[in-house]
Design a protein around this motif. Structure first.
Motif, PDB file in Angstrom:
ATOM      1  N   ILE A  49       9.672   5.098   4.680  1.00  0.00           N
ATOM      2  CA  ILE A  49       9.825   3.819   4.369  1.00  0.00           C
ATOM      3  C   ILE A  49       8.345   4.162   4.787  1.00  0.00           C
ATOM      4  O   ILE A  49       7.912   4.482   5.999  1.00  0.00           O
ATOM      5  CB  ILE A  49      10.984   2.982   6.055  1.00  0.00           C
ATOM      6  CG1 ILE A  49      12.287   2.578   5.698  1.00  0.00           C
ATOM      7  CG2 ILE A  49      10.280   1.993   6.127  1.00  0.00           C
ATOM      8  CD1 ILE A  49      13.005   2.298   7.370  1.00  0.00           C
ATOM      9  N   VAL A  50       7.651   3.332   3.535  1.00  0.00           N
ATOM     10  CA  VAL A  50       6.244   3.199   3.639  1.00  0.00           C
ATOM     11  C   VAL A  50       5.925   1.460   4.321  1.00  0.00           C
ATOM     12  O   VAL A  50       6.085   0.796   3.548  1.00  0.00           O
ATOM     13  CB  VAL A  50       5.910   3.876   2.662  1.00  0.00           C
ATOM     14  CG1 VAL A  50       3.948   3.718   2.870  1.00  0.00           C
ATOM     15  CG2 VAL A  50       5.962   4.832   2.701  1.00  0.00           C
ATOM     16  N   LEU A  51       5.442   1.815   5.541  1.00  0.00           N
ATOM     17  CA  LEU A  51       4.917  -0.316   5.882  1.00  0.00           C
ATOM     18  C   LEU A  51       3.556   0.085   5.963  1.00  0.00           C
ATOM     19  O   LEU A  51       3.589   0.626   7.310  1.00  0.00           O
ATOM     20  CB  LEU A  51       5.970   0.015   7.215  1.00  0.00           C
ATOM     21  CG  LEU A  51       7.744   0.039   6.793  1.00  0.00           C
ATOM     22  CD1 LEU A  51       8.174  -0.483   7.924  1.00  0.00           C
ATOM     23  CD2 LEU A  51       7.158  -1.404   5.670  1.00  0.00           C
ATOM     24  N   THR A  52       2.712   0.514   5.535  1.00  0.00           N
ATOM     25  CA  THR A  52       1.347   0.684   5.617  1.00  0.00           C
ATOM     26  C   THR A  52      -0.117  -0.442   5.297  1.00  0.00           C
ATOM     27  O   THR A  52      -1.131  -0.355   4.808  1.00  0.00           O
ATOM     28  CB  THR A  52       0.958   2.121   4.664  1.00  0.00           C
ATOM     29  OG1 THR A  52       1.253   1.870   3.257  1.00  0.00           O
ATOM     30  CG2 THR A  52       1.138   3.454   5.260  1.00  0.00           C
TER      31      THR A  52
ATOM     32  N   ALA B 267       0.767   9.311  -2.210  1.00  0.00           N
ATOM     33  CA  ALA B 267       0.442  10.805  -1.930  1.00  0.00           C
ATOM     34  C   ALA B 267       1.069  10.750  -3.814  1.00  0.00           C
ATOM     35  O   ALA B 267       2.053  10.802  -4.141  1.00  0.00           O
ATOM     36  CB  ALA B 267       1.495  11.123  -0.844  1.00  0.00           C
ATOM     37  N   LEU B 268       0.859  12.382  -3.903  1.00  0.00           N
ATOM     38  CA  LEU B 268       1.385  13.404  -4.829  1.00  0.00           C
ATOM     39  C   LEU B 268       3.317  13.737  -4.428  1.00  0.00           C
ATOM     40  O   LEU B 268       3.417  13.958  -4.322  1.00  0.00           O
ATOM     41  CB  LEU B 268       0.456  15.132  -5.013  1.00  0.00           C
ATOM     42  CG  LEU B 268      -1.158  15.106  -5.396  1.00  0.00           C
ATOM     43  CD1 LEU B 268      -1.130  15.870  -5.025  1.00  0.00           C
ATOM     44  CD2 LEU B 268      -2.037  14.063  -6.755  1.00  0.00           C
TER      45      LEU B 268
ATOM     46  N   TYR C 229       9.958   0.387   0.805  1.00  0.00           N
ATOM     47  CA  TYR C 229       7.855   0.019   1.071  1.00  0.00           C
ATOM     48  C   TYR C 229       8.807  -1.780   1.999  1.00  0.00           C
ATOM     49  O   TYR C 229       8.043  -2.111   1.740  1.00  0.00           O
ATOM     50  CB  TYR C 229       6.897  -0.269   0.183  1.00  0.00           C
ATOM     51  CG  TYR C 229       6.737   0.773  -0.946  1.00  0.00           C
ATOM     52  CD1 TYR C 229       5.572   1.937  -0.521  1.00  0.00           C
ATOM     53  CD2 TYR C 229       7.647   1.343  -1.942  1.00  0.00           C
ATOM     54  CE1 TYR C 229       5.396   2.313  -0.722  1.00  0.00           C
ATOM     55  CE2 TYR C 229       6.963   2.475  -2.862  1.00  0.00           C
ATOM     56  CZ  TYR C 229       5.766   3.605  -1.907  1.00  0.00           C
ATOM     57  OH  TYR C 229       5.473   3.972  -2.602  1.00  0.00           O
ATOM     58  N   ARG C 230       9.313  -1.730   2.354  1.00  0.00           N
ATOM     59  CA  ARG C 230       9.908  -2.838   2.320  1.00  0.00           C
ATOM     60  C   ARG C 230      11.339  -2.132   3.985  1.00  0.00           C
ATOM     61  O   ARG C 230      11.392  -1.247   4.264  1.00  0.00           O
ATOM     62  CB  ARG C 230      11.080  -3.346   1.544  1.00  0.00           C
ATOM     63  CG  ARG C 230      10.757  -3.936   0.090  1.00  0.00           C
ATOM     64  CD  ARG C 230       9.424  -4.845   0.362  1.00  0.00           C
ATOM     65  NE  ARG C 230       9.389  -5.021  -0.585  1.00  0.00           N
ATOM     66  CZ  ARG C 230       7.919  -4.985  -1.197  1.00  0.00           C
ATOM     67  NH1 ARG C 230       6.851  -4.946  -0.564  1.00  0.00           N
ATOM     68  NH2 ARG C 230       7.885  -5.632  -1.913  1.00  0.00           N
ATOM     69  N   VAL C 231      11.185  -3.722   5.031  1.00  0.00           N
ATOM     70  CA  VAL C 231      12.171  -3.209   6.205  1.00  0.00           C
ATOM     71  C   VAL C 231      13.328  -3.423   5.631  1.00  0.00           C
ATOM     72  O   VAL C 231      13.605  -4.057   5.116  1.00  0.00           O
ATOM     73  CB  VAL C 231      11.537  -4.534   6.875  1.00  0.00           C
ATOM     74  CG1 VAL C 231      12.928  -4.520   8.285  1.00  0.00           C
ATOM     75  CG2 VAL C 231      10.424  -4.001   7.651  1.00  0.00           C
ATOM     76  N   PRO C 232      14.259  -1.834   5.946  1.00  0.00           N
ATOM     77  CA  PRO C 232      15.663  -2.391   5.489  1.00  0.00           C
ATOM     78  C   PRO C 232      16.545  -3.058   6.434  1.00  0.00           C
ATOM     79  O   PRO C 232      16.515  -3.624   7.116  1.00  0.00           O
ATOM     80  CB  PRO C 232      16.255  -0.849   5.531  1.00  0.00           C
ATOM     81  CG  PRO C 232      15.251  -0.004   6.503  1.00  0.00           C
ATOM     82  CD  PRO C 232      14.206  -0.937   6.319  1.00  0.00           C
ATOM     83  N   ASP C 233      17.180  -3.912   5.213  1.00  0.00           N
ATOM     84  CA  ASP C 233      18.368  -5.088   5.713  1.00  0.00           C
ATOM     85  C   ASP C 233      19.483  -4.026   5.802  1.00  0.00           C
ATOM     86  O   ASP C 233      20.061  -4.042   5.296  1.00  0.00           O
ATOM     87  CB  ASP C 233      18.304  -5.501   4.659  1.00  0.00           C
ATOM     88  CG  ASP C 233      20.386  -6.631   5.326  1.00  0.00           C
ATOM     89  OD1 ASP C 233      20.182  -6.817   6.378  1.00  0.00           O
ATOM     90  OD2 ASP C 233      19.663  -7.679   4.839  1.00  0.00           O
ATOM     91  N   LEU C 234      19.582  -3.744   7.599  1.00  0.00           N
ATOM     92  CA  LEU C 234      20.817  -3.133   7.720  1.00  0.00           C
ATOM     93  C   LEU C 234      22.247  -3.384   8.248  1.00  0.00           C
ATOM     94  O   LEU C 234      22.999  -2.927   8.352  1.00  0.00           O
ATOM     95  CB  LEU C 234      20.396  -2.303   8.620  1.00  0.00           C
ATOM     96  CG  LEU C 234      19.455  -0.704   8.899  1.00  0.00           C
ATOM     97  CD1 LEU C 234      18.928  -0.417  10.087  1.00  0.00           C
ATOM     98  CD2 LEU C 234      19.366  -0.178   7.886  1.00  0.00           C
TER      99      LEU C 234
ATOM    100  N   SER D 288       1.126  -0.984  -0.462  1.00  0.00           N
ATOM    101  CA  SER D 288       0.084   0.187  -0.064  1.00  0.00           C
ATOM    102  C   SER D 288       0.948   1.066  -0.006  1.00  0.00           C
ATOM    103  O   SER D 288       1.954   1.528   0.623  1.00  0.00           O
ATOM    104  CB  SER D 288      -0.886   0.448   1.091  1.00  0.00           C
ATOM    105  OG  SER D 288      -1.718  -0.922   1.113  1.00  0.00           O
ATOM    106  N   PRO D 289       0.186   2.228  -0.201  1.00  0.00           N
ATOM    107  CA  PRO D 289       1.384   4.056  -0.139  1.00  0.00           C
ATOM    108  C   PRO D 289       1.162   4.178   0.441  1.00  0.00           C
ATOM    109  O   PRO D 289       0.184   4.133   1.521  1.00  0.00           O
ATOM    110  CB  PRO D 289       0.539   3.838  -1.661  1.00  0.00           C
ATOM    111  CG  PRO D 289      -0.868   4.047  -1.110  1.00  0.00           C
ATOM    112  CD  PRO D 289      -0.872   2.149  -1.177  1.00  0.00           C
TER     113      PRO D 289
END
Length: 466
Positions: A308-311, A171-172, A183-188, A162-163
């Motif tokens: 980071i979009v996690l919706t 979003a604009l 849109y993912r949990v980053p692999d730090l 989802s955005p």
């Protein structure tokens, strides 16, 4: 197509946990499965979050029928009390299971359409007597048409996140900012990814387990030798309440509860600020190329380097358009299942046991299972998918007694209230079991200490006190 339908395989879309379990249960019923996986290997989506640890232990993420297939190979399940990462799950369970299934699993095979042979969705005549036709595109450009007695769609929702937009639309400017939005949990642990976030200001949009994980990881980075200056900005569409951080110690899955506690620790330590009641309307760039989030209420947040979009996720239904599906208009989940999982209504407790009847559609012989069966609803557990496919396989085999014998009991979250009520920033506690929340504001959750204590002492179930 003149072959009797019962001689045809059941096509399973997706070689993830639920899809491979479906194949195992079909074999257990004496039915031949054909699993079609768009990725290059089994568990392709799981492998994309290989660095994330599951909050369910090994004892709850191995399907019994799959274990039965694996046993003759000498495979043994890892310690049931330990928690696998996504990579562990894929390498130690999903891939061995796919190997046992052999050529019943085809990778690099993307399903582009499903219909009834010779019937589009309009035609009634003799419809249910026609086998399903499945169109497949292969990575080498070849197209194929397959026939099936039934179709089980276990393709999940991973590829359709989802955005950021608060209205469900991007979003604009969100797409234009794709170089700084993930849109993912980053692999730090990946040096390149770590460098992207180290010493930077990152907005995390979302309120579920994935957002908790991202906040906790950013906090760990901020406390490391190479992460000085790392800061998170937690964007919530609702307010802060006792349930914001999940069920904590009241969660019957301890690791799931611990995620929320880790996120709370991150903000309490000052590694993240929380912006509440904020619905993103636009993503703009400042003169330095940094991103500015603009809310529907006109608020403009200070610039961030990354977002980071996690919706959540949503199902891709495009390739099922010629089938007659009965889907809830809100969740895009099967009509009979939707009331059991609807976050607008869901309160304390757990999802009721469900199987083939709740997963059926007007188009007989097609089932959406696994994460995809939940549509846009959150909090899906692997054991739910395993029980779903056991019931569906029994129903396809005609054993309705076994198909109806659904006895799964899922662990409670320890959280009261539905997201629909909580989504309103100024929502008050009411009959729906919802929790109170403050008006939209920027809050530093590390102070005062009383605020943290109040959250910790909230009544069991996560609702805040009076």
């Amino acid at each position: 197509m003149n072959a009797p339908a019962t001689k045809l395989p059941v096509v399973v879309i997706g070689a993830g946990p639920s899809g491979l379990a479906a194949a195992a249960h079909l074999i257990d019923q004496g039915i031949e499965p054909l699993v079609l996986e768009a990725g290059r290997s089994a568990g392709a989506s799981v492998r994309e979050w290989s660095h994330v640890r599951l909050f369910s232990p090994w004892g709850e993420v191995v399907d019994p029928a799959a274990e039965k297939l694996l046993a003759p190979t000498g495979w043994t399940r890892p310690d049931p009390a330990t928690y696998p990462s996504g990579g562990d799950w894929a390498e130690l369970y999903l891939q061995p299971l796919a190997d046992v299934l052999g050529d019943r699993v085809r990778t690099g095979a993307t399903v582009t359409g499903v219909s009834r042979t010779g019937r589009d969705r309009i035609v009634d005549a003799d419809r249910e007597q026609q086998p399903f036709v499945v169109h497949v595109a292969h990575t080498d450009g070849r197209e194929e048409r397959l026939f099936a007695r039934a179709v089980i769609d276990a393709s999940g929702t991973w590829t359709t996140p989802s955005p950021a937009g608060g209205s469900g639309l991007p979003a604009l400017g969100e797409k234009a900012a794709a170089d700084r939005v993930t849109y993912r949990v980053p692999d730090l642990k990946d040096p390149a990814v770590r460098a992207r976030y180290a010493g930077r200001r990152t907005a995390v949009i979302g309120s579920g387990a994935s957002a908790f994980t991202a906040l906790a990881l950013l906090a760990d980075l901020a406390e490391s030798d190479d992460g000085a200056g790392t800061k998170g900005v937690w964007i919530l569409r609702r307010g802060i309440s006792g349930s914001t951080f999940g069920g904590g110690t009241a969660d019957q899955l301890p690791a799931r509860g611990a995620l929320g506690l880790a996120a709370k620790a991150a903000v309490d330590a000052g590694h993240a600020d929380a912006v509440t009641g904020f619905r993103t309307e636009a993503v703009e760039r400042d003169a330095d190329g940094r991103l500015i989030l603009v809310g529907e209420d006109g608020r403009r947040l200070d610039a961030v380097d990354e977002v980071i979009v996690l919706t959540g996720f949503r199902p891709d239904l495009s390739f099922l358009d010629e089938l007659r599906l009965g889907l809830d208009e809100r969740l895009q989940a099967p009509v009979a299942l939707a009331p059991l999982i609807d976050p607008n209504q869901h309160s304390c407790g757990t999802v009721y046991p469900h199987g083939h009847r709740e997963l059926s559609h007007p188009e007989q012989g097609v089932y959406l299972v696994g994460m995809k069966s939940y549509g846009r609803a959150p909090t899906f557990l692997a054991m739910t998918g395993y029980e779903q496919v056991r019931s569906v396989a029994a129903a396809i085999a005609g054993d309705l007694d076994a198909a109806d014998r659904v006895e799964l009991t899922l662990p409670e979250t320890g959280v009261c209230g539905g997201a629909g009520l909580l989504d309103a920033p100024d929502a008050q506690e009411g009959d729906g079991g919802g929790c109170c929340a403050p008006a939209p504001q920027l809050v530093q959750l590390g102070a005062p200490a009383v605020a943290g204590a109040a959250a910790e002492e909230a009544p069991t179930g996560g609702c805040c006190g009076s």
